[in-house]
Design a protein around this motif. Structure first.
Motif, PDB file in Angstrom:
ATOM      1  N   LYS A  63      19.000  22.936 -40.892  1.00  7.91           N
ATOM      2  CA  LYS A  63      19.569  22.642 -39.576  1.00  7.91           C
ATOM      3  C   LYS A  63      18.486  22.597 -38.508  1.00  7.91           C
ATOM      4  O   LYS A  63      18.503  21.728 -37.628  1.00  7.91           O
ATOM      5  CB  LYS A  63      20.625  23.690 -39.213  1.00  7.91           C
ATOM      6  CG  LYS A  63      21.886  23.648 -40.071  1.00  7.91           C
ATOM      7  CD  LYS A  63      22.856  24.737 -39.650  1.00  7.91           C
ATOM      8  CE  LYS A  63      24.100  24.736 -40.540  1.00  7.91           C
ATOM      9  NZ  LYS A  63      25.040  25.822 -40.179  1.00  7.91           N
ATOM     10  N   ARG A  66      16.464  19.351 -38.863  1.00  7.94           N
ATOM     11  CA  ARG A  66      17.187  18.199 -38.322  1.00  7.94           C
ATOM     12  C   ARG A  66      17.162  18.210 -36.798  1.00  7.94           C
ATOM     13  O   ARG A  66      17.020  17.169 -36.154  1.00  7.94           O
ATOM     14  CB  ARG A  66      18.641  18.203 -38.827  1.00  7.94           C
ATOM     15  CG  ARG A  66      18.804  17.798 -40.283  1.00  7.94           C
ATOM     16  CD  ARG A  66      20.245  17.451 -40.584  1.00  7.94           C
ATOM     17  NE  ARG A  66      21.140  18.563 -40.345  1.00  7.94           N
ATOM     18  CZ  ARG A  66      21.472  19.478 -41.267  1.00  7.94           C
ATOM     19  NH1 ARG A  66      20.960  19.382 -42.494  1.00  7.94           N
ATOM     20  NH2 ARG A  66      22.296  20.461 -40.980  1.00  7.94           N
ATOM     21  N   SER A  67      17.296  19.383 -36.239  1.00  8.49           N
ATOM     22  CA  SER A  67      17.329  19.503 -34.784  1.00  8.49           C
ATOM     23  C   SER A  67      15.994  19.126 -34.159  1.00  8.49           C
ATOM     24  O   SER A  67      15.936  18.567 -33.065  1.00  8.49           O
ATOM     25  CB  SER A  67      17.715  20.936 -34.390  1.00  8.49           C
ATOM     26  OG  SER A  67      17.867  21.070 -33.009  1.00  8.49           O
TER      27      SER A  67
END
Length: 418
Positions: A63, A66-67
């Motif tokens: 996560k 991706r951020s």
């Protein structure tokens, strides 16, 4: 007892209140010139125990990656990264196992629900009035957010949080000002949760503690504690020592340096968040309570006649530099949901605050292992939500009383294992 508290943020002030109310002679020291000027100053203000969870969770690494590559990603790495940040990241990664996550989540939520009860008790007993609102709603922009929210609903059920899954029409009945042009697949509504002005509450409670005899000393940069006299305080620039029966360290990021000479290695690092606060231009266009945009992890809260927009997580970078890209995300989310609600031409408060975070999530609470030295630190982004409960627990422990809450996993021995 004669007790010193180092730190006058929300955690230090609630601790001062509880210890003073128990009859102790309390003195609070802070390096700033006023109370609640750092992490407690302009945070989101949300008190939602079911959403108090560790950042260290399975899948978090993916996560975060991706951020990093998203324009408005919730998590960012900023240069320079210190050795402290890199070491913290390694420990964070080790804490992202399912077993550790489940344990730490249960610990934090147990304390958060207790803390909300204690907050309500204090407000009622002292008749405190501050900017606050009831209800918290998580906005799901599309099917992807609705799907990704499902594991979180299991967390809420396990925690015993009261919530409803609602469609877009009901969400807009609860918050009529939500922009009809922004896609909304549905929402999660938590009627028992709330939002409140953390700093305003802290200043009110400081006054209440002073009325019972607590003394606050500002502009005091306290020197690290010493092995030879761990219950004595001196100024970093030099001063006669002040002796106490007990010292409680609630100094946020500065706690690590204060405790290092005692052999305590506290792996705290700052995870920065940003906020903007602006005066309401048209009440009908402003939120009634608090909402959180699930996609961008940004909270929008109504605090009296102002709206606060807060979010983001940055590791590394200069402490004193507000990141323009982070502000762009806040303005975007505000415009998406409540266009025209606030006056942006003047009087907008922009803020960047450091959340003092431990790698695995829960704060450290209780005896330090050094006689007379107590710890109440490492609350991270949940300091406001955990403060009142943490303070009451600490006061009970100092008094040798049973706090009435399971404290497994909050002790200093957790630091030694990291």
């Amino acid at each position: 007892m004669k007790i010193a508290i180092v730190g006058a943020g929300i955690v230090g002030i609630t601790t001062a209140w509880e210890l003073t109310a128990d009859g102790h002679e309390v003195s609070v020291f802070d390096r700033r010139n006023s109370a609640a000027e750092e992490s407690s100053f302009a945070n989101a203000g949300v008190v939602a125990p079911g959403y108090v969870t560790p950042w260290a969770a399975p899948g978090m690494r993916a996560k975060v990656l991706r951020s990093l590559f998203s324009t408005h990603g919730a998590v960012k790495l900023r240069w320079p990264l210190s050795f402290r940040d890199l070491g913290w990241m390694a420990q964070f990664q080790r804490a992202c196992t399912l077993e550790a996550y489940l344990q730490n989540r249960a610990r934090m939520q147990r304390l958060a629900f207790y803390s909300r009860l204690r907050l309500h008790d204090i407000v009622a007993a002292r008749e405190l009035e501050y900017d606050r609102g009831e209800g918290y709603m998580v906005l799901l922009r599309g099917k992807r957010e609705a799907r990704m929210a499902q594991p979180g609903l299991e967390v809420l059920r396990a925690a015993g949080a009261k919530f409803r899954e609602i469609d877009a029409d009901e969400a807009r009945r609860i918050e009529p000002a939500l922009n009809a042009d922004t896609e909304l697949a549905g929402a999660i509504y938590l009627p028992d949760d709330e939002v409140g002005n953390c700093r305003q509450f802290a200043l009110l409670l400081k006054r209440e503690a002073e009325s019972l005899g607590a003394q606050f000393h500002f502009g005091c940069d306290i020197a690290p504690l010493t092995r030879s006299a761990p219950r004595s305080l001196t100024l970093a620039g030099g001063s006669p020592a002040l002796d106490f029966d007990a010292i409680v360290v609630c100094a946020g990021l500065a706690s690590a340096q204060l405790l290092r000479p005692l052999g305590l290695r506290v792996p705290l690092t700052p995870v920065y968040g940003h906020s903007i606060s602006a005066h309401i231009k048209e009440s009908l266009h402003a939120p009634r309570g608090a909402v959180m945009d699930e996609r961008f992890k940004v909270a929008i809260s109504r605090l009296g006649m102002r709206v606060r927009v807060a979010g983001g997580a940055e590791l590394g970078g200069p402490a004193d530099r507000i990141n323009p890209e982070a502000l762009k995300t806040l303005y975007k989310v505000l415009h998406d949901w409540f266009p025209g609600a606030v006056t942006l031409q003047q009087g907008v408060q922009q803020w960047k605050g450091a959340r003092p975070m431990l790698p695995d999530g829960p704060p450290v609470l209780g005896a330090s292992g050094i006689p007379g030295v107590w710890l109440n630190l490492g609350h991270g982004s949940s300091g406001w939500a955990l403060s009142c409960g943490s303070a009451r627990v600490l006061a009970d422990l100092v008094a040798g009383q049973d706090p009435g809450i399971d404290l497994e996993g909050f002790g200093v021995e957790r630091l030694l294992a990291q």
